[in-house]
Write an enzyme that holds these catalytic residues in place. Structure first.
Site, PDB file in Angstrom:
ATOM      1  N   VAL A   1       1.763   6.487   6.913  1.00 11.12           N
ATOM      2  CA  VAL A   1       1.033   7.020   5.968  1.00 11.12           C
ATOM      3  C   VAL A   1      -0.404   6.675   6.027  1.00 11.12           C
ATOM      4  CG1 VAL A   1       0.582   6.916   3.210  1.00 11.12           C
ATOM      5  CG2 VAL A   1       3.032   7.028   4.100  1.00 11.12           C
TER       6      VAL A   1
ATOM      7  N   HIS B   1       4.046   1.313   2.536  1.00 13.70           N
ATOM      8  CA  HIS B   1       5.481   0.604   1.786  1.00 13.70           C
ATOM      9  C   HIS B   1       6.059   1.411   0.766  1.00 13.70           C
ATOM     10  CE1 HIS B   1       2.695  -3.117   2.897  1.00 13.70           C
ATOM     11  NE2 HIS B   1       4.008  -3.245   3.554  1.00 13.70           N
TER      12      HIS B   1
ATOM     13  N   ARG C   1      -3.689  -5.162   6.658  1.00 16.05           N
ATOM     14  CA  ARG C   1      -4.866  -5.827   7.142  1.00 16.05           C
ATOM     15  C   ARG C   1      -5.947  -5.031   7.347  1.00 16.05           C
ATOM     16  NH1 ARG C   1      -0.573  -7.691  10.969  1.00 16.05           N
ATOM     17  NH2 ARG C   1      -0.413 -10.046  10.985  1.00 16.05           N
TER      18      ARG C   1
ATOM     19  N   HIS D   1       0.740  -1.065   0.142  1.00 15.02           N
ATOM     20  CA  HIS D   1       0.128   0.178   0.099  1.00 15.02           C
ATOM     21  C   HIS D   1       1.006   1.305  -0.079  1.00 15.02           C
ATOM     22  CE1 HIS D   1       1.134   0.168   4.318  1.00 15.02           C
ATOM     23  NE2 HIS D   1       0.455  -1.097   4.417  1.00 15.02           N
TER      24      HIS D   1
ATOM     25  N   MET E   1      -2.651   3.300   6.994  1.00 18.93           N
ATOM     26  CA  MET E   1      -2.635   2.113   5.817  1.00 18.93           C
ATOM     27  C   MET E   1      -2.073   0.786   6.653  1.00 18.93           C
ATOM     28  SD  MET E   1      -2.345   3.488   2.395  1.00 18.93           S
ATOM     29  CE  MET E   1      -3.147   4.833   2.062  1.00 18.93           C
ATOM     30  N   SER E   2      -2.565  -0.130   6.254  1.00 18.92           N
ATOM     31  CA  SER E   2      -2.014  -1.644   6.735  1.00 18.92           C
ATOM     32  C   SER E   2      -2.569  -2.648   5.667  1.00 18.92           C
ATOM     33  CB  SER E   2      -2.836  -1.712   8.236  1.00 18.92           C
ATOM     34  OG  SER E   2      -2.465  -3.210   8.421  1.00 18.92           O
TER      35      SER E   2
HETATM   36  P1  AMP Z   1       4.789  -4.967   6.793  1.00 14.85           P
HETATM   37  O1  AMP Z   1       4.633  -5.348   5.295  1.00 14.85           O
HETATM   38  O2  AMP Z   1       3.302  -4.728   7.173  1.00 14.85           O
HETATM   39  O3  AMP Z   1       5.470  -5.929   7.403  1.00 14.85           O
HETATM   40  O4  AMP Z   1       5.430  -3.667   6.734  1.00 14.85           O
HETATM   41  C1  AMP Z   1       6.578  -3.514   5.957  1.00 14.85           C
HETATM   42  C2  AMP Z   1       7.104  -1.953   6.497  1.00 14.85           C
HETATM   43  O5  AMP Z   1       6.202  -0.861   5.986  1.00 14.85           O
HETATM   44  C3  AMP Z   1       7.373  -1.930   7.997  1.00 14.85           C
HETATM   45  O6  AMP Z   1       8.663  -1.234   8.304  1.00 14.85           O
HETATM   46  C4  AMP Z   1       6.139  -1.158   8.385  1.00 14.85           C
HETATM   47  O7  AMP Z   1       6.355  -0.411   9.552  1.00 14.85           O
HETATM   48  C5  AMP Z   1       6.235  -0.154   7.019  1.00 14.85           C
HETATM   49  N1  AMP Z   1       4.570   0.479   7.236  1.00 14.85           N
HETATM   50  C6  AMP Z   1       3.572  -0.484   7.231  1.00 14.85           C
HETATM   51  N2  AMP Z   1       2.534   0.332   7.032  1.00 14.85           N
HETATM   52  C7  AMP Z   1       3.030   1.561   7.059  1.00 14.85           C
HETATM   53  C8  AMP Z   1       2.191   2.754   6.746  1.00 14.85           C
HETATM   54  N3  AMP Z   1       0.767   2.921   7.085  1.00 14.85           N
HETATM   55  N4  AMP Z   1       3.105   3.906   6.791  1.00 14.85           N
HETATM   56  C9  AMP Z   1       4.548   3.777   6.667  1.00 14.85           C
HETATM   57  N5  AMP Z   1       5.017   2.790   6.772  1.00 14.85           N
HETATM   58  C10 AMP Z   1       4.297   1.705   6.938  1.00 14.85           C
END
Ligand code: AMP
Length: 261
Positions: free
Chosen positions: A155, A16, A166, A13, A163-164
């Site tokens: 973000v 990332h 999930r 998203h 943003m997630s």
């Molecule tokens: P993930 O794929 O959820 O393990 O996240 C990968 C990286 O993206 C991690 O360093 C997270 O902290 C970062 N991340 C996830 N969501 C966000 C967001 N909304 N804004 C900025 N970074 C994010």
């Protein structure tokens, strides 16, 4: 020549992509890793259901400046007799560690392995996962890993929801309620600025706010901690971080806000 590593679990998203963009703008080479790390998921968690979109992710990573995408299989990262773990117990008592025992051991171990494999000068992480960032900052110092850790701001959607990957689990109604996680944290910051110093009172008020604004949400935790040591605070006078986790069905959403001194 600088190399930046952006570790991810995919289902990209804009959060990332902002990390990739920062890496692109601040280093010569950008490596994105995409690995849904099984060891950071607990028994009842969403490992199997976790969104996977490899083709789309590969395209997005390329479009956002990745020179290489490292997407190993679980068996590439963990042999059958894998027996070594990285643990940072001091930072994994509060917040998410309580309801996700073993989670940060999995995170710390995989990030250490990725750093050793990619040998980046810089590794970029999001502040949305504040505790993860704190754990990684601690472990690279303690293990003398020669890498600079960069944390980047969260973000958000237009309505404030962090943003997630999930968020995809949310129903329409849950999606309408979920922005109150962040809205409530901002309210807490206002109460604090208006003079409330008791962490317990601030947390109680936020609990009430959450129950009122998110009837479908189940509060996992609300905590106010020191931003670096993650020690729970009883009085909020210096630097502090308010963090929350709320469950909507199978979606467990987290967010945090640094409280202004
Ligand atoms: P993930 O794929 O959820 O393990 O996240 C990968 C990286 O993206 C991690 O360093 C997270 O902290 C970062 N991340 C996830 N969501 C966000 C967001 N909304 N804004 C900025 N970074 C994010």
């Amino acid at each position: 020549l600088t190399t930046a590593l952006v570790p991810t679990m995919g289902a990209f998203h804009r959060g990332h992509l902002s990390l990739m963009k920062w890496a692109r703008d601040n280093s010569r080479r950008v490596i994105v890793s995409l690995f849904v790390n099984p060891t950071q998921f607990g028994p009842g968690e969403d490992l199997a259901a976790y969104p996977r979109a490899f083709e789309r992710d590969a395209r997005l990573a390329e479009e956002h400046g990745a020179d290489a995408l490292f997407a190993p299989r679980p068996e590439d990262m963990y042999s059958e007799d894998h027996a070594t773990w990285v643990e940072v117990p001091k930072l994994t008592r509060a917040l998410c560690a309580r309801s996700r025992p073993g989670h940060f051991r999995g995170v710390a171990t995989i990030v250490t392995k990725l750093l050793i494999l990619a040998c980046p000068n810089i590794a970029v992480f999001g502040e949305k996962d504040w505790q993860q960032l704190a754990v990684i900052r601690r472990l690279v110092v303690d293990l003398n890993l020669p890498v600079k850790i960069v944390g980047r701001p969260t973000v958000r959607e237009d309505d404030g929801l962090a943003m997630s990957s999930r968020n995809a689990y949310l129903s329409e109604d849950e999606r309408k309620q979920a922005p109150n996680i962040y809205a409530g944290l901002r309210e807490l910051n206002k109460w604090r600025k208006a003079g409330e110093k008791s962490a317990q009172t601030l947390v109680q008020r936020l609990e009430e706010h959450y129950r009122r604004t998110m009837p479908s949400g189940e509060i996992d935790y609300i905590q106010i901690v020191h931003p670096r040591t993650l020690e729970p605070l009883s009085t909020v006078v210096g630097p502090a971080l308010a963090a929350a986790a709320v469950r909507f069905g199978k979606a467990r959403l987290i967010d945090n806000l640094l409280l202004e001194a």
